[in-house]
Structures are given as C-alpha cells and as structure tokens.
Design a protein around this motif. Sequence first.
Motif, mmCIF file in Angstrom:
data_model
loop_
_atom_site.group_PDB
_atom_site.id
_atom_site.type_symbol
_atom_site.label_atom_id
_atom_site.label_comp_id
_atom_site.label_asym_id
_atom_site.label_seq_id
_atom_site.Cartn_x
_atom_site.Cartn_y
_atom_site.Cartn_z
ATOM 1 N N ARG A 1 0.654 2.735 4.879
ATOM 2 C CA ARG A 1 -0.363 1.776 5.335
ATOM 3 C C ARG A 1 -0.693 0.761 4.251
ATOM 4 O O ARG A 1 -0.755 -0.442 4.517
ATOM 5 C CB ARG A 1 -1.626 2.526 5.778
ATOM 6 C CG ARG A 1 -2.674 1.595 6.375
ATOM 7 C CD ARG A 1 -3.841 2.360 6.932
ATOM 8 N NE ARG A 1 -4.578 3.085 5.909
ATOM 9 C CZ ARG A 1 -5.745 3.713 6.113
ATOM 10 N NH1 ARG A 1 -6.284 3.705 7.329
ATOM 11 N NH2 ARG A 1 -6.345 4.372 5.140
ATOM 12 N N ARG B 1 2.144 -1.749 3.810
ATOM 13 C CA ARG B 1 2.232 -2.750 4.876
ATOM 14 C C ARG B 1 1.127 -3.788 4.749
ATOM 15 O O ARG B 1 1.358 -4.976 4.990
ATOM 16 C CB ARG B 1 2.153 -2.072 6.236
ATOM 17 C CG ARG B 1 2.345 -3.066 7.376
ATOM 18 C CD ARG B 1 2.754 -2.382 8.664
ATOM 19 N NE ARG B 1 2.990 -3.386 9.684
ATOM 20 C CZ ARG B 1 2.043 -3.827 10.528
ATOM 21 N NH1 ARG B 1 0.819 -3.316 10.461
ATOM 22 N NH2 ARG B 1 2.327 -4.751 11.434
ATOM 23 N N ILE B 2 -0.053 -3.349 4.371
ATOM 24 C CA ILE B 2 -1.158 -4.301 4.217
ATOM 25 C C ILE B 2 -0.846 -5.307 3.108
ATOM 26 O O ILE B 2 -1.046 -6.511 3.273
ATOM 27 C CB ILE B 2 -2.477 -3.546 3.914
ATOM 28 C CG1 ILE B 2 -2.929 -2.769 5.147
ATOM 29 C CG2 ILE B 2 -3.561 -4.512 3.444
ATOM 30 C CD1 ILE B 2 -4.140 -1.877 4.907
ATOM 31 N N GLU C 1 -5.281 -3.596 14.471
ATOM 32 C CA GLU C 1 -4.114 -2.714 14.633
ATOM 33 C C GLU C 1 -4.420 -1.298 14.203
ATOM 34 O O GLU C 1 -4.036 -0.327 14.892
ATOM 35 C CB GLU C 1 -2.932 -3.268 13.832
ATOM 36 C CG GLU C 1 -1.686 -2.404 13.935
ATOM 37 C CD GLU C 1 -0.512 -2.981 13.169
ATOM 38 O OE1 GLU C 1 0.365 -2.200 12.755
ATOM 39 O OE2 GLU C 1 -0.455 -4.221 12.976
ATOM 40 N N TYR C 2 -5.126 -1.139 13.071
ATOM 41 C CA TYR C 2 -5.408 0.202 12.560
ATOM 42 C C TYR C 2 -6.741 0.737 13.064
ATOM 43 O O TYR C 2 -7.152 1.833 12.701
ATOM 44 C CB TYR C 2 -5.389 0.187 11.023
ATOM 45 C CG TYR C 2 -3.995 0.063 10.449
ATOM 46 C CD1 TYR C 2 -3.118 1.138 10.503
ATOM 47 C CD2 TYR C 2 -3.572 -1.123 9.863
ATOM 48 C CE1 TYR C 2 -1.836 1.023 9.976
ATOM 49 C CE2 TYR C 2 -2.294 -1.249 9.330
ATOM 50 C CZ TYR C 2 -1.422 -0.172 9.384
ATOM 51 O OH TYR C 2 -0.153 -0.290 8.864
ATOM 52 N N LYS C 3 -7.442 -0.056 13.902
ATOM 53 C CA LYS C 3 -8.699 0.361 14.519
ATOM 54 C C LYS C 3 -9.737 0.742 13.458
ATOM 55 O O LYS C 3 -10.403 1.778 13.548
ATOM 56 C CB LYS C 3 -8.483 1.519 15.497
ATOM 57 C CG LYS C 3 -7.486 1.181 16.606
ATOM 58 C CD LYS C 3 -7.434 2.300 17.627
ATOM 59 C CE LYS C 3 -6.392 2.030 18.689
ATOM 60 N NZ LYS C 3 -6.388 0.698 19.231
ATOM 61 N N LEU D 1 -5.073 -6.930 11.028
ATOM 62 C CA LEU D 1 -4.747 -5.589 10.559
ATOM 63 C C LEU D 1 -5.835 -4.589 10.958
ATOM 64 O O LEU D 1 -5.537 -3.415 11.269
ATOM 65 C CB LEU D 1 -4.566 -5.606 9.040
ATOM 66 C CG LEU D 1 -3.322 -6.343 8.539
ATOM 67 C CD1 LEU D 1 -3.394 -6.574 7.024
ATOM 68 C CD2 LEU D 1 -2.070 -5.537 8.877
ATOM 69 N N ILE E 1 -10.047 -2.677 5.578
ATOM 70 C CA ILE E 1 -8.720 -3.194 5.229
ATOM 71 C C ILE E 1 -8.756 -3.861 3.846
ATOM 72 O O ILE E 1 -7.840 -3.682 3.031
ATOM 73 C CB ILE E 1 -8.223 -4.175 6.305
ATOM 74 C CG1 ILE E 1 -8.021 -3.459 7.641
ATOM 75 C CG2 ILE E 1 -6.924 -4.856 5.853
ATOM 76 C CD1 ILE E 1 -6.939 -2.405 7.635
#
Length: 314
Positions: A259, A262-263, A287-289, A284, A295
């Motif tokens: 994770r 990717r961030i 996407e990751y809720k 983001l 984030i």
Amino acid sequence: MSYALSPKVTPASTALASANPWSLLPPLGNLDAYISAVNRLPMLTLEQEQEFARSLKDNNDLDAAGKLVLSHLRLVVATSRKYLGYGLPHADLIQEGNIGLMKAVKRFDPDQGVRLVSYALHWIKAEMHEYILKNWRMVKVATTKAQRKLFFNLRSMKQGFKDDADVATHRDTLTQDQINSMAKTLNVKREEVIEMEQRMSGHDVLLDPSPSDDGEEAYGPIAYLSDATQEPTQLMESRQRDYLASDGISTALEGLDDRSRRIVEERWLKVNDDGSGGMTLHDLAAEYKVSAERIRQIEVAAMKKMKKVLAAYA
C-alpha cells in the motif's frame, strides 16, 4: 643576406681549426662574453669546409661536425639580432638558432656546390621563427606555412611604414592604402592582411583575472569559456544523482509494504501520457476506504523510510 667568409688562412686559424673544437667553446653564463668569443673563432676556407663536411658525411666524424658548427656560430648571433624586436630573450634566440645550425650541419651535402653558410641560414631562421611563434603569444598567431610567412613579412613591412620619414603620424593600425600595398606586395588577399594585423595587435588576456582592489570579483573569459558540466565534482554529483534516481529509489521502494509503495508511486513517480500526475489523496482515500488525511500520513511515513535508505546509498 650576404655573409662573407675569410679566404685567408693564418697559422693561428689553422691551429685552432685543427684543435679539439669543443675546447674553444666560450664560458657560459655571460651573453656578452659568449658573443665576443664566437666572433673571435676562426672562419673556415672552402677547402677546410669541404674536408670537414666529407669527413662527417662519410665517417660520422663528430670533431669535424664541431668545427663546422663553431665556425658558423657568429652567423647565428648576427641573424638573431634581426629578431630582437619581438621582446624575447636574446640568449634564447641564439640557442634556438644554434639548434638550427646543428641540424643544417647534420644534413649538409658538400657535393651540392653551395657553401654551408647559405644552407645553414635557412635552418637557423626556421628554428628562430618556430620559437617566436610559440612564445610571442600564449595562443599561436600563425599555424600554417602561409600564415607564418605573412606574419614575419607583415611585421617587417609595418615597421618600414613607421620608419618612413614621409609618414607624418605613426599609427598602430594600418591605413587602407598600406593594407592594399602590403596585399599587393605579398600577393595575398586584403582580408588576410587585416586578419593577421588584428592577431598581431591583440594582447594576451587573463582567463581568470584577480579581484579588484575594492574586493569585487573581476569578470574574465573563464566565466563564459568554462564548461561546468565537465568539472570533476559536477560529474561526480551528476553520477550520484543518476544512481540515486535509479537503483537507490528502486531499493527504497522495495522496503515498503504494497500500500505504501503504491501511494508513493501514484503521488510522486507516475506520469500519465498527457503529462499529468497520478492519483490524488482523495482518489487514493476513496480506493482504500480511508480518509485523505490517513493517506497523507502513510505517504509521510513511507517518505521518511525511503530517505533513510537513500541516505545510506549517498
């Protein structure tokens, strides 16, 4: 140039000519004493010159070569006086001329029907010319054979204009009539005369001048001639940046969880075809809720971890 040799043979000159020639060398360290000594050395007759030259050519007789050289040292001194106007040491001119004389003696053929004095003069002048062109300016003003000939002829002709009694004022630059006259006499283009005159009139410039008295940095050619990209420390820094941007970042990313990696990639490393960046914090987060702030916190923690890895590489 005419250079008369004494045809008269005296007992003293015969004895000196037959003696060890190197014992006749004048003492070193005093130029006036050297010139006075070489002017007292005996001249060779045609018969002696032919005999010594054949002995050198057929038997490699170094004593004969020495006698030929010594008897013509005065020619070198006389020739060197014509080049004193270039501001170079007289002793150095004589030394270079002596090298030319020795080259001439080595190559002299007594069967060609010419005296050594005439043959040697070319070699003596050639060595002096080469020395002048190499040392008169830090940057050579004449590189080709045609430019060298123009350099010496132009300088002597320019001096002739200055010495002309009909010239009312002495200028450092040439007039149009003088340029035309030189070009016609030397059989060259006017542009060539002008270009050589500009080269000769120029002065050496310090690449890196010293600071002025008021402490201000002086501006010299080094400021715009130097290529910083080839400076050693710049090259090392550039290579280090390239290394960190490739292997260093790849290694730092491998130390992150999926994770976090990717961030960082979406936020800092990704570039779309239209030139825009990757996903935003809100993209983001959706996407990751999680929240956008979460984030951002993950991104900051990942960047700190990567910096430690990159510091080890640096």
